[in-house]
Each structure stands twice: as C-alpha cells, then as structure tokens.
Design a protein around this motif. Sequence first.
Motif, mmCIF file in Angstrom:
data_model
loop_
_atom_site.group_PDB
_atom_site.id
_atom_site.type_symbol
_atom_site.label_atom_id
_atom_site.label_comp_id
_atom_site.label_asym_id
_atom_site.label_seq_id
_atom_site.Cartn_x
_atom_site.Cartn_y
_atom_site.Cartn_z
ATOM 1 N N VAL A 128 0.839 -1.204 0.000
ATOM 2 C CA VAL A 128 0.000 0.000 0.000
ATOM 3 C C VAL A 128 0.873 1.252 0.000
ATOM 4 O O VAL A 128 0.616 2.210 -0.743
ATOM 5 C CB VAL A 128 -0.951 0.002 1.220
ATOM 6 C CG1 VAL A 128 -1.746 1.300 1.269
ATOM 7 C CG2 VAL A 128 -1.902 -1.180 1.171
ATOM 8 N N PHE A 137 1.099 4.242 -2.773
ATOM 9 C CA PHE A 137 0.960 5.663 -2.449
ATOM 10 C C PHE A 137 2.156 6.451 -2.974
ATOM 11 O O PHE A 137 2.002 7.563 -3.508
ATOM 12 C CB PHE A 137 0.833 5.836 -0.936
ATOM 13 C CG PHE A 137 0.758 7.274 -0.495
ATOM 14 C CD1 PHE A 137 -0.346 8.061 -0.805
ATOM 15 C CD2 PHE A 137 1.809 7.847 0.228
ATOM 16 C CE1 PHE A 137 -0.409 9.392 -0.403
ATOM 17 C CE2 PHE A 137 1.748 9.168 0.629
ATOM 18 C CZ PHE A 137 0.642 9.942 0.314
ATOM 19 N N ASP A 158 -6.492 -2.949 2.137
ATOM 20 C CA ASP A 158 -5.234 -2.702 1.428
ATOM 21 C C ASP A 158 -5.439 -2.762 -0.083
ATOM 22 O O ASP A 158 -4.941 -1.894 -0.818
ATOM 23 C CB ASP A 158 -4.177 -3.722 1.857
ATOM 24 C CG ASP A 158 -3.686 -3.482 3.272
ATOM 25 O OD1 ASP A 158 -4.054 -2.443 3.860
ATOM 26 O OD2 ASP A 158 -2.935 -4.327 3.797
ATOM 27 N N PHE A 160 -7.228 0.434 -1.245
ATOM 28 C CA PHE A 160 -6.375 1.622 -1.345
ATOM 29 C C PHE A 160 -5.385 1.512 -2.504
ATOM 30 O O PHE A 160 -5.082 2.515 -3.163
ATOM 31 C CB PHE A 160 -5.637 1.856 -0.026
ATOM 32 C CG PHE A 160 -6.503 2.412 1.064
ATOM 33 C CD1 PHE A 160 -7.170 3.615 0.888
ATOM 34 C CD2 PHE A 160 -6.671 1.733 2.254
ATOM 35 C CE1 PHE A 160 -7.988 4.140 1.883
ATOM 36 C CE2 PHE A 160 -7.479 2.241 3.255
ATOM 37 C CZ PHE A 160 -8.150 3.443 3.076
ATOM 38 N N LEU A 200 -7.423 2.208 -5.577
ATOM 39 C CA LEU A 200 -7.717 3.640 -5.642
ATOM 40 C C LEU A 200 -6.509 4.417 -6.157
ATOM 41 O O LEU A 200 -6.627 5.299 -7.013
ATOM 42 C CB LEU A 200 -8.124 4.136 -4.263
ATOM 43 C CG LEU A 200 -8.608 5.585 -4.153
ATOM 44 C CD1 LEU A 200 -9.896 5.775 -4.955
ATOM 45 C CD2 LEU A 200 -8.823 5.961 -2.690
ATOM 46 N N SER A 201 -5.322 4.072 -5.638
ATOM 47 C CA SER A 201 -4.097 4.749 -6.078
ATOM 48 C C SER A 201 -3.861 4.536 -7.563
ATOM 49 O O SER A 201 -3.567 5.494 -8.305
ATOM 50 C CB SER A 201 -2.891 4.224 -5.275
ATOM 51 O OG SER A 201 -2.999 4.541 -3.912
#
Length: 332
Positions: free
Chosen positions: A136, A140, A230, A233, A236-237
């Motif tokens: 994760v 990011f 996890d 996210f 999403l990233s």
Amino acid sequence: MQETSLCLSVGHLLSYSMSDSNSTDFTNPTTFILLGIPGLEAAHVWISIPFCVIYAIAILGNFTILFIVKMEPSLHEPMYYFLCMLAVTDLVLSTSVLPKILSIFWFNSREINFSACLTQMYFFLSFFVIESGILVAMAFDRYVAICHPLRHSTILTNPVVAKIGLTVVLRGVMLVLPHPFLARMWPYCRTNIIPNTYCEHIAVVKLACADISLSSYYSLAVAFLVIGMDVFFIALSYTQILRAIFRLPTKDARLKTFGTCGSHLCVILASYIPHLFATLTQRFGHTVALHLRVLMANMYLLVPPMLNPIIYGAKTQQIWDRLLQLFTHKGT
C-alpha cells in the motif's frame, strides 16, 4: 508396495497420536507432528528440490536488493526505502517456514514444539500483514510521484517514510498478536498431527476440542478487512495513476510512465492472488485434494519472496544498471 508403506507410516503416526491423546487430556500438547504434504510423502525429496531453489533465489535476490540500495546513493529515495522494507519482510517470511519444511523433506524431522509452532504461526502471519501494508505504501509513493511529481520530495520526506514504515510494522504486529494467544487458550485433546508442512493457523486450531469460532472469525476478519482495505487503497491509487497516465500528451510518455508502475503491479498480483486461492481452498475448498490445498498454502508464502526481487531487478532500470555495473567491474 510404496503406497502400502506410506499408509502404514501415516497410520502409525495417527495411532500413536490417538493413543497418547486418549490417555492424557492435555491442554497444551508438548509437540505437534507436521506430516509435510499428505499423500506425497514418497516424493518429499523430489519436491524439496524446487522448494530449495525457491528459497535460495529468495535469499540471494533480496540480499542483492538490500546491498545495491545501500551502496548506490542515487537509490536513497522513498521508493527504494519501501523496496528494502519489502526485501526484509520477504526474508523473514520465507525463513520462518522454509528451514522447517526442508528438514521435514530431507530428514523426516516432523516434530515441532508447541511454543515454536505458535511462534512460527505468529511470524509468518504478522509479516504477511506487514508486506501487504508495504505494498500500500509503495502504491501511495507511485501515486504521489506520478500525480504530484513536483511535491513528491516534500510529501514523502525521510521522517514521513520512517513513520509510514513504523505504522505498517505496528499494524502487523498488533493485529496478528491475538492469533497465537487464542490458539494457546484452546484445549488440545484430539490429536497433535498437523496435515501440513508448517503451523498454518486454521490447521492448528482445528485440532482443538473446543469451540474455535472466536479464532476462526478473528482470522477471517483480519484476512478480509485488512487485506480488503489494502487492496481497495491500492486500486484507488492506481485508478488515479492510470487517469494521470492517459492524460499525458504522447504515447511514449504514457508507456514510460506506465512502465515505472509495471513492476509494482506484478508484485501485487504475485502477492495477493496465491494468498486468495490458498485462503479460499483452505476454508471452503473441501472438494479439493488435501495435497493441492497444502501446496497452495505453501506457494503464497514462498513464491512472492522469490519473485519480488526478480521483478524489481528486471523492471527497475536503476537497480538493473547498478547490478550490471557490479558484474562488469568484477569481470574487468
């Protein structure tokens, strides 16, 4: 003839364990007996060859990543710090299970102390959760680098990277801590034989002669909520990353930017897909042959530590260049 001897050896272990459990109603067994891969005991020596190769590649590859990042000042940036965290996690993850697996295959050393079994369980579960958190963090990092390139150095400073790493480690350590404590709490008075190569959580608690719903539900909560969050996210990233990539003016720029994320996407797939299949087959795949379930449970612990350094070594130009430079200097 070989099949008959196999049945006799397993039968001997079962009869030994059952007679022992009938005579003593023990709360904590002194030892567990790991069968290895049930049904394939005669092939253990041959199966050990790919397992040993996988472990050797994992050790060599991850130590190489750590060495190159340490020796190359240009790689001292957030992406490679996270990559080093991933390498350390992979080393612990594979080392927590592989030596014992190989001792079963090579020396028929099937016994494992009860406390050692719970310790092994804790280490591979906690470091799997840690690895998921690192993926994760890496997603990011790629999001900031591609969507906000001018602010990357101000957002992901060294103190921020250290705090992210500490948070990821503490999350893994604390969330998995109830697993061994709950497993120690149950009374074990049925058998001490585990039909696996390592102390897989569900395989251990299923031996308890008590209602293990608490262990089962907590394990499912950690598996689906933590891993689910996890994956959410990460998705999403990468949704934002893909939107940014498709807004780039030229095809070459889009391909180059997407190439920087390709290695991370490969690592994510290599980490989560085997784990998903292993979890589903262990809990719901009762029609799947036992030896296939055990092999799948081994794959999600062994394959990612081997593949991660290979993928990053091949896909990350800076690491590949530095590695070639080291070999070129040695050759001259």
